[in-house]
Every structure is written in C-alpha cells, then in structure tokens.
Design a protein around this motif. Structure first.
Motif, PDB file in Angstrom:
ATOM      1  N   LEU A   1      -5.376   1.250   5.084  1.00 15.42           N
ATOM      2  CA  LEU A   1      -4.025   1.164   5.415  1.00 15.42           C
ATOM      3  C   LEU A   1      -3.866   0.038   6.240  1.00 15.42           C
ATOM      4  CD1 LEU A   1      -3.668   4.643   6.653  1.00 15.42           C
ATOM      5  CD2 LEU A   1      -2.402   3.702   4.752  1.00 15.42           C
ATOM      6  N   SER A   2      -4.706  -0.701   7.085  1.00 14.36           N
ATOM      7  CA  SER A   2      -4.749  -1.965   7.793  1.00 14.36           C
ATOM      8  C   SER A   2      -4.268  -2.922   6.928  1.00 14.36           C
ATOM      9  CB  SER A   2      -5.492  -2.019   8.718  1.00 14.36           C
ATOM     10  OG  SER A   2      -5.741  -0.776   9.590  1.00 14.36           O
TER      11      SER A   2
ATOM     12  N   LEU B   1       0.253  -0.755   6.313  1.00 14.66           N
ATOM     13  CA  LEU B   1       0.753   0.638   6.182  1.00 14.66           C
ATOM     14  C   LEU B   1       0.475   1.230   7.583  1.00 14.66           C
ATOM     15  CD1 LEU B   1       0.580   1.377   2.662  1.00 14.66           C
ATOM     16  CD2 LEU B   1       2.452   0.417   3.832  1.00 14.66           C
ATOM     17  N   THR B   2      -0.016   0.786   8.621  1.00 15.33           N
ATOM     18  CA  THR B   2      -0.605   1.697   9.775  1.00 15.33           C
ATOM     19  C   THR B   2       0.565   2.174  10.609  1.00 15.33           C
ATOM     20  OG1 THR B   2      -0.817  -0.554  11.041  1.00 15.33           O
ATOM     21  CG2 THR B   2      -2.586   0.386  10.057  1.00 15.33           C
ATOM     22  N   ASP B   3       1.909   1.779  10.533  1.00 15.55           N
ATOM     23  CA  ASP B   3       2.769   2.287  11.073  1.00 15.55           C
ATOM     24  C   ASP B   3       3.952   2.987  10.256  1.00 15.55           C
ATOM     25  OD1 ASP B   3       1.830   1.043  13.547  1.00 15.55           O
ATOM     26  OD2 ASP B   3       3.077  -0.691  13.066  1.00 15.55           O
ATOM     27  N   SER B   4       3.364   3.155   8.886  1.00 12.57           N
ATOM     28  CA  SER B   4       4.625   3.908   8.108  1.00 12.57           C
ATOM     29  C   SER B   4       4.345   5.380   8.169  1.00 12.57           C
ATOM     30  CB  SER B   4       4.065   3.588   6.761  1.00 12.57           C
ATOM     31  OG  SER B   4       4.020   2.258   6.544  1.00 12.57           O
ATOM     32  N   MET B   5       5.276   6.131   7.772  1.00 12.91           N
ATOM     33  CA  MET B   5       5.458   7.792   7.791  1.00 12.91           C
ATOM     34  C   MET B   5       4.767   8.212   6.741  1.00 12.91           C
ATOM     35  SD  MET B   5       7.435   8.030  10.395  1.00 12.91           S
ATOM     36  CE  MET B   5       7.782   9.860  10.116  1.00 12.91           C
ATOM     37  N   THR B   6       4.224   9.269   6.824  1.00 11.17           N
ATOM     38  CA  THR B   6       3.543   9.825   5.675  1.00 11.17           C
ATOM     39  C   THR B   6       4.727  10.535   4.692  1.00 11.17           C
ATOM     40  OG1 THR B   6       3.191  11.825   6.805  1.00 11.17           O
ATOM     41  CG2 THR B   6       1.438  10.076   6.939  1.00 11.17           C
ATOM     42  N   VAL B   7       4.196  10.680   3.626  1.00 12.78           N
ATOM     43  CA  VAL B   7       5.158  11.434   2.616  1.00 12.78           C
ATOM     44  C   VAL B   7       4.127  12.382   1.633  1.00 12.78           C
ATOM     45  CG1 VAL B   7       7.022   9.644   2.109  1.00 12.78           C
ATOM     46  CG2 VAL B   7       4.887  10.014   0.759  1.00 12.78           C
TER      47      VAL B   7
ATOM     48  N   PRO C   1       3.924   9.952  -3.175  1.00 11.47           N
ATOM     49  CA  PRO C   1       4.471   8.853  -2.906  1.00 11.47           C
ATOM     50  C   PRO C   1       5.220   8.491  -4.308  1.00 11.47           C
ATOM     51  CG  PRO C   1       2.121   8.407  -3.253  1.00 11.47           C
ATOM     52  CD  PRO C   1       2.530   9.943  -3.092  1.00 11.47           C
TER      53      PRO C   1
END
Length: 114
Positions: free
Chosen positions: A57-58, A62-68, A71
C-alpha cells in the motif's frame, strides 16, 4: 530452507546430514520469510502477510485511501482500446505481481486481483 514437522529427532537428523553435505547454519524458529509472517501457538502455525500488504500500500501511495468491498465497478465494460495509457506501466506490473503474491494468505482477493 525451511524445515518443519512434528518429529524433532527426525528434523535434527536431517539438519545434521545437511550440515555434513552443505555449508549451512540454523537460524532458529521461523518468524519472517519472503513476506510471510509466521506466528506459533498451541493450535499450530499462523501465516500472515500484514507487513507485506502495508508495504505494498505504501509503494502504491494508498495508505490514506478508504477501503471498498470490491474495487471493480459493477457492470463495467472493459475494452482493449478504452481508457488512457498508464503513466508508469512498470509500477503497475510490479503492484499486480505483488498483489498476486498476497493471495497466498488472502485468497478472497483473488478474483479482484486477477
């Protein structure tokens, strides 16, 4: 090389034999190997890739992204000529390969990854 089993004397015999044939050293209990985190309990071994997933993720930013849940857009019609070219296709290929490896411990993401 990882050697495991429930026959401790057999494991010791194998290690002794291998030491006679090859230069090697015993580094003790396995805790981290190729992105796999190994935890021991009375029930057995547990394998996880939490550190590997966070590093992935780093790298993707995408470390600050919301989960879904999924995708993939529902009812999306993908075509080979649709969309725009990637700015860094090499990074994309690397991330996809890493996601495929992550399915070792997270089989539920296999459909979305593939």
């Amino acid at each position: 090389m990882i050697i495991t089993g429930d026959d401790l004397s057999g494991i010791q015999e194998l290690k002794t034999f291998l030491c006679q044939q090859f230069e090697m050293k015993d580094i003790g209990h396995l805790s981290y190997f190729l992105g796999l985190e190994i935890t021991y309990s009375t029930d057995g071994l547990y394998i996880s890739q939490a550190k590997y997933a966070f590093e992935l993720l780093s790298r993707a930013g995408l470390t600050d992204s919301m989960t879904v849940d999924t995708p993939v857009e529902l009812n999306a019609h993908l075509t080979p000529s649709g969309g725009k070219p990637l700015s860094n296709p090499s990074l994309y290929r690397h991330l996809i390969g890493s996601l495929v490896y992550l399915t070792v411990t997270r089989p539920e993401i296999s459909y979305a990854v593939h």
